[in-house]
Design a protein around this motif. Structure first.
Motif, PDB file in Angstrom:
ATOM      1  N   MET A   1      56.417  25.132  45.896  1.00  0.00           N
ATOM      2  CA  MET A   1      55.916  26.450  45.574  1.00  0.00           C
ATOM      3  C   MET A   1      54.953  26.331  44.401  1.00  0.00           C
ATOM      4  SD  MET A   1      58.167  29.739  45.258  1.00  0.00           S
ATOM      5  CE  MET A   1      57.836  30.886  44.063  1.00  0.00           C
ATOM      6  N   LYS A   2      53.814  27.032  44.550  1.00  0.00           N
ATOM      7  CA  LYS A   2      52.767  26.954  43.542  1.00  0.00           C
ATOM      8  C   LYS A   2      53.088  27.904  42.397  1.00  0.00           C
ATOM      9  CE  LYS A   2      47.814  27.131  43.130  1.00  0.00           C
ATOM     10  NZ  LYS A   2      46.585  27.481  43.771  1.00  0.00           N
ATOM     11  N   LYS A   3      52.895  27.428  41.208  1.00  0.00           N
ATOM     12  CA  LYS A   3      53.146  28.239  40.027  1.00  0.00           C
ATOM     13  C   LYS A   3      51.947  29.153  39.788  1.00  0.00           C
ATOM     14  CE  LYS A   3      54.582  27.844  35.282  1.00  0.00           C
ATOM     15  NZ  LYS A   3      54.842  26.967  34.166  1.00  0.00           N
ATOM     16  N   ILE A   4      52.233  30.419  39.516  1.00  0.00           N
ATOM     17  CA  ILE A   4      51.179  31.404  39.280  1.00  0.00           C
ATOM     18  C   ILE A   4      50.550  31.125  37.919  1.00  0.00           C
ATOM     19  CG2 ILE A   4      50.641  33.835  38.987  1.00  0.00           C
ATOM     20  CD1 ILE A   4      52.984  34.455  40.804  1.00  0.00           C
ATOM     21  N   ASN A   5      49.259  30.922  37.952  1.00  0.00           N
ATOM     22  CA  ASN A   5      48.529  30.629  36.738  1.00  0.00           C
ATOM     23  C   ASN A   5      47.952  31.942  36.196  1.00  0.00           C
ATOM     24  OD1 ASN A   5      46.903  29.658  34.731  1.00  0.00           O
ATOM     25  ND2 ASN A   5      45.895  28.112  36.006  1.00  0.00           N
ATOM     26  N   GLN A   6      48.267  32.289  34.996  1.00  0.00           N
ATOM     27  CA  GLN A   6      47.810  33.537  34.382  1.00  0.00           C
ATOM     28  C   GLN A   6      46.287  33.570  34.236  1.00  0.00           C
ATOM     29  OE1 GLN A   6      49.651  36.194  33.763  1.00  0.00           O
ATOM     30  NE2 GLN A   6      51.471  35.147  34.508  1.00  0.00           N
ATOM     31  N   THR A   7      45.683  32.426  34.007  1.00  0.00           N
ATOM     32  CA  THR A   7      44.231  32.361  33.866  1.00  0.00           C
ATOM     33  C   THR A   7      43.557  32.724  35.181  1.00  0.00           C
ATOM     34  OG1 THR A   7      44.525  30.587  32.258  1.00  0.00           O
ATOM     35  CG2 THR A   7      42.330  30.886  33.142  1.00  0.00           C
ATOM     36  N   GLU A   8      44.071  32.249  36.286  1.00  0.00           N
ATOM     37  CA  GLU A   8      43.501  32.558  37.593  1.00  0.00           C
ATOM     38  C   GLU A   8      43.653  34.039  37.918  1.00  0.00           C
ATOM     39  OE1 GLU A   8      43.470  30.174  40.754  1.00  0.00           O
ATOM     40  OE2 GLU A   8      43.378  28.308  39.627  1.00  0.00           O
ATOM     41  N   ILE A   9      44.785  34.585  37.584  1.00  0.00           N
ATOM     42  CA  ILE A   9      45.001  36.024  37.809  1.00  0.00           C
ATOM     43  C   ILE A   9      44.003  36.827  36.998  1.00  0.00           C
ATOM     44  CG2 ILE A   9      46.606  37.936  37.467  1.00  0.00           C
ATOM     45  CD1 ILE A   9      48.885  35.976  38.083  1.00  0.00           C
ATOM     46  N   LEU A  10      43.788  36.419  35.761  1.00  0.00           N
ATOM     47  CA  LEU A  10      42.839  37.108  34.885  1.00  0.00           C
ATOM     48  C   LEU A  10      41.420  37.003  35.451  1.00  0.00           C
ATOM     49  CD1 LEU A  10      42.402  38.683  32.288  1.00  0.00           C
ATOM     50  CD2 LEU A  10      42.173  36.509  31.082  1.00  0.00           C
ATOM     51  N   LYS A  11      41.043  35.828  35.942  1.00  0.00           N
ATOM     52  CA  LYS A  11      39.702  35.644  36.525  1.00  0.00           C
ATOM     53  C   LYS A  11      39.524  36.530  37.760  1.00  0.00           C
ATOM     54  CE  LYS A  11      38.807  30.936  34.952  1.00  0.00           C
ATOM     55  NZ  LYS A  11      38.646  29.524  35.341  1.00  0.00           N
ATOM     56  N   GLU A  12      40.530  36.594  38.617  1.00  0.00           N
ATOM     57  CA  GLU A  12      40.459  37.436  39.800  1.00  0.00           C
ATOM     58  C   GLU A  12      40.345  38.916  39.416  1.00  0.00           C
ATOM     59  OE1 GLU A  12      43.576  36.792  42.627  1.00  0.00           O
ATOM     60  OE2 GLU A  12      43.263  34.615  42.613  1.00  0.00           O
ATOM     61  N   THR A  13      41.090  39.302  38.415  1.00  0.00           N
ATOM     62  CA  THR A  13      41.036  40.687  37.938  1.00  0.00           C
ATOM     63  C   THR A  13      39.650  41.010  37.396  1.00  0.00           C
ATOM     64  OG1 THR A  13      43.389  40.562  37.382  1.00  0.00           O
ATOM     65  CG2 THR A  13      42.134  42.390  36.434  1.00  0.00           C
ATOM     66  N   ILE A  14      39.069  40.059  36.661  1.00  0.00           N
ATOM     67  CA  ILE A  14      37.726  40.267  36.103  1.00  0.00           C
ATOM     68  C   ILE A  14      36.706  40.408  37.230  1.00  0.00           C
ATOM     69  CG2 ILE A  14      35.860  39.156  34.806  1.00  0.00           C
ATOM     70  CD1 ILE A  14      38.037  38.040  32.919  1.00  0.00           C
ATOM     71  N   VAL A  15      36.804  39.556  38.246  1.00  0.00           N
ATOM     72  CA  VAL A  15      35.881  39.632  39.383  1.00  0.00           C
ATOM     73  C   VAL A  15      36.025  40.981  40.083  1.00  0.00           C
ATOM     74  CG1 VAL A  15      35.402  38.682  41.665  1.00  0.00           C
ATOM     75  CG2 VAL A  15      35.732  37.138  39.727  1.00  0.00           C
ATOM     76  N   LEU A  16      37.259  41.408  40.302  1.00  0.00           N
ATOM     77  CA  LEU A  16      37.479  42.707  40.945  1.00  0.00           C
ATOM     78  C   LEU A  16      36.926  43.851  40.099  1.00  0.00           C
ATOM     79  CD1 LEU A  16      41.093  42.246  42.367  1.00  0.00           C
ATOM     80  CD2 LEU A  16      38.948  42.371  43.656  1.00  0.00           C
ATOM     81  N   MET A  17      37.119  43.780  38.800  1.00  0.00           N
ATOM     82  CA  MET A  17      36.614  44.841  37.909  1.00  0.00           C
ATOM     83  C   MET A  17      35.086  44.872  37.899  1.00  0.00           C
ATOM     84  SD  MET A  17      39.212  46.453  36.797  1.00  0.00           S
ATOM     85  CE  MET A  17      38.821  47.313  35.319  1.00  0.00           C
ATOM     86  N   LYS A  18      34.444  43.693  37.955  1.00  0.00           N
ATOM     87  CA  LYS A  18      32.979  43.643  38.002  1.00  0.00           C
ATOM     88  C   LYS A  18      32.460  44.232  39.308  1.00  0.00           C
ATOM     89  CE  LYS A  18      32.033  39.902  34.781  1.00  0.00           C
ATOM     90  NZ  LYS A  18      31.436  38.567  34.581  1.00  0.00           N
ATOM     91  N   MET A  19      33.159  43.936  40.406  1.00  0.00           N
ATOM     92  CA  MET A  19      32.767  44.517  41.692  1.00  0.00           C
ATOM     93  C   MET A  19      32.918  46.037  41.667  1.00  0.00           C
ATOM     94  SD  MET A  19      34.377  41.650  44.274  1.00  0.00           S
ATOM     95  CE  MET A  19      34.388  42.737  45.665  1.00  0.00           C
ATOM     96  N   LYS A  20      34.003  46.507  41.096  1.00  0.00           N
ATOM     97  CA  LYS A  20      34.232  47.949  40.984  1.00  0.00           C
ATOM     98  C   LYS A  20      33.156  48.583  40.110  1.00  0.00           C
ATOM     99  CE  LYS A  20      37.639  51.356  39.551  1.00  0.00           C
ATOM    100  NZ  LYS A  20      38.907  51.590  38.881  1.00  0.00           N
ATOM    101  N   GLN A  21      32.808  47.933  39.004  1.00  0.00           N
ATOM    102  CA  GLN A  21      31.788  48.445  38.099  1.00  0.00           C
ATOM    103  C   GLN A  21      30.437  48.520  38.812  1.00  0.00           C
ATOM    104  OE1 GLN A  21      30.811  45.907  34.771  1.00  0.00           O
ATOM    105  NE2 GLN A  21      30.090  47.634  33.544  1.00  0.00           N
ATOM    106  N   ALA A  22      30.080  47.495  39.589  1.00  0.00           N
ATOM    107  CA  ALA A  22      28.809  47.495  40.318  1.00  0.00           C
ATOM    108  C   ALA A  22      28.780  48.626  41.346  1.00  0.00           C
ATOM    109  CB  ALA A  22      28.596  46.142  40.991  1.00  0.00           C
TER     110      ALA A  22
END
Length: 118
Positions: A1-22
């Protein structure tokens, strides 16, 4: 089982927020252009006439007034013709005004009766 990396979650959230902002920026620009277009004087006048044309109450009032004014004008022309006598012209204008008011009020009463009866 893969361990959830907080940095990756943060990067995905940032990408989603940028898409929402655009997306929201595009919507904001569209709304701005729509608002600017709708506030142009010609469009304001068109919209006002559109509202007047679709309102049955206003259309009825305009029709009543046109019928009254036409009847008054025709009555004046039939009874007095085209006279140059200033007294007859004044009396003709008063007669036209009286006939216009009577016909307009009577047509409003007819409309009220039609609405009540049916």
């Amino acid at each position: 089982m893969k361990k959830i990396n907080q940095t990756e979650i943060l990067k995905e959230t940032i990408v989603l927020m940028k898409m929402k902002q655009a997306d929201e920026l595009v919507q904001l620009k569209d709304q701005y252009h729509y608002t600017v277009e709708s506030l142009k004087p010609l469009n304001l006048i068109k919209n006002a006439f559109g509202i007047i044309a679709t309102s049955p109450e206003i259309k009825g009032n305009i029709l009543s007034n046109v019928v009254g004014m036409t009847t008054g004008y025709i009555t004046k022309k039939v009874l007095l013709g085209s006279t140059h006598n200033p007294i007859k012209r004044i009396l003709g204008t008063v007669l036209q005004f009286v006939i216009t008011n009577i016909v307009t009020k009577q047509s409003e009463k007819v409309k009220e009766n039609d609405l009540q009866n049916g």
